[in-house]
Write an enzyme that holds these catalytic residues in place. Structure first.
Site, PDB file in Angstrom:
ATOM      1  N   THR A   1       0.883  -1.232   0.042  1.00 56.20           N
ATOM      2  CA  THR A   1       0.072  -0.123   0.002  1.00 56.20           C
ATOM      3  C   THR A   1       0.856   1.408   0.121  1.00 56.20           C
ATOM      4  OG1 THR A   1      -1.950  -1.012   0.982  1.00 56.20           O
ATOM      5  CG2 THR A   1      -1.509   1.347   1.435  1.00 56.20           C
TER       6      THR A   1
ATOM      7  N   PHE B   1       0.986   5.272   0.979  1.00 55.09           N
ATOM      8  CA  PHE B   1       0.447   6.088   1.780  1.00 55.09           C
ATOM      9  C   PHE B   1       1.060   7.317   1.472  1.00 55.09           C
ATOM     10  CE2 PHE B   1       0.265   2.003   3.874  1.00 55.09           C
ATOM     11  CZ  PHE B   1      -0.857   2.034   4.545  1.00 55.09           C
TER      12      PHE B   1
END
Length: 282
Positions: free
Chosen positions: A178, A180
């Site tokens: 992921t 961010f």
């Protein structure tokens, strides 16, 4: 004396957002400010009353881009000041003294459940229940002393809520990352030697070759595009906003690029100038 930095995240203490936050600020004293939704996160950072900044997921290698978060960024006055890439490891946990065979239900965020569903094919007696957040699922089990119920969450959540890890790394795809974004109300002081990544957005006329002309400007200046994302332009059917991240070898070229892009685009906006992020393991 260290000053506490208040960072708003979507989720609760122990969430992957917190892990990414602590990776980005390894030497800071961090106070996590929970937000139920990304909309709330952006609002908290914009007001600046309860948080000094925020950290927000923007894309995942399995689930794809979070399109609403692109809209939130474009509609806000926030600046992207950094980024973090985190390897997501999902873990099965429960109150101490239990085995997987004892579990009747497992709670977690629906995305986490999707990422781990094949693991539970071996345990058909377990019902998978969608919740708002991975860490919150573990927190509720601890607070309610709920036996027979497990959670899928991070190892940090297991430590924080004193849960036993029954199985580690149960996600199906091990290349689960992921990205961010670190966001701030205040624009940072730009130090060219420390900056190499730019995030911008714009729209283009609805005519042949319009996007090509904009992208050619970047190509001509040897900008290495790492992300191109289109998002519907609300209120104008079949028109889009384009969000582009690129790495630029010469920061001096940015002003020239922006001048040339203005000739071919509308609503051109710099969302952030920052250093390319580092990959961490959760």
């Amino acid at each position: 004396m260290n000053t506490t930095k208040r960072i708003a995240i979507q989720g609760y203490p122990g969430a992957f957002h917190e892990i990414a936050t602590r990776c980005y600020y390894p030497k800071e004293v961090i106070e996590v400010v929970p937000a139920d939704t990304f909309d709330e996160l952006v609002e908290v950072v914009e007001t600046g009353t309860h948080a000094d900044g925020g950290l927000m997921a923007i894309e995942n290698t399995i689930a794809g881009s979070l399109l609403n978060n692109y809209q939130l960024l474009n509609n806000s006055d926030l600046q992207i000041t950094g980024e973090v890439f985190l390897r997501i490891r999902q873990n099965l946990m429960a109150l101490p003294g239990q085995k997987i065979e004892d579990l009747k239900e497992v709670h977690s965020h629906p995305i986490a459940i999707i990422q781990c569903r094949p693991f539970f094919n071996k345990y058909p007696h377990i019902k998978l229940v969608s919740m708002e957040d991975t860490a919150l699922s573990a927190k509720r089990i601890r607070e309610g002393l709920l036996k027979g119920i497990g959670a899928i969450a991070s190892s940090l959540a297991a430590d924080r809520y004193k849960m036993d890890l029954l199985a580690k790394g149960i996600e199906t795809n091990k290349k689960n990352f992921t990205r961010f974004l670190v966001i701030s109300k205040e624009a940072p002081v730009i130090v060219p030697a420390e900056i190499n990544k730019i995030s911008i957005c714009f729209s283009v006329p609805h005519e042949a070759g319009s996007l090509h002309k904009a992208l050619k400007v970047l190509a001509d200046h040897r900008a290495n595009m790492t992300k191109v994302q289109s998002v519907p332009l609300i209120g104008e059917a079949w028109r889009y906003i384009f969000f582009i991240d690129f790495i630029l070898e010469k920061q001096d070229d940015l002003s020239v690029i922006m001048v040339q892009l203005e000739k071919h685009t509308a609503a051109l906006k710099i969302l952030g100038q920052y250093k390319e992020g580092t990959l961490y393991d959760s």
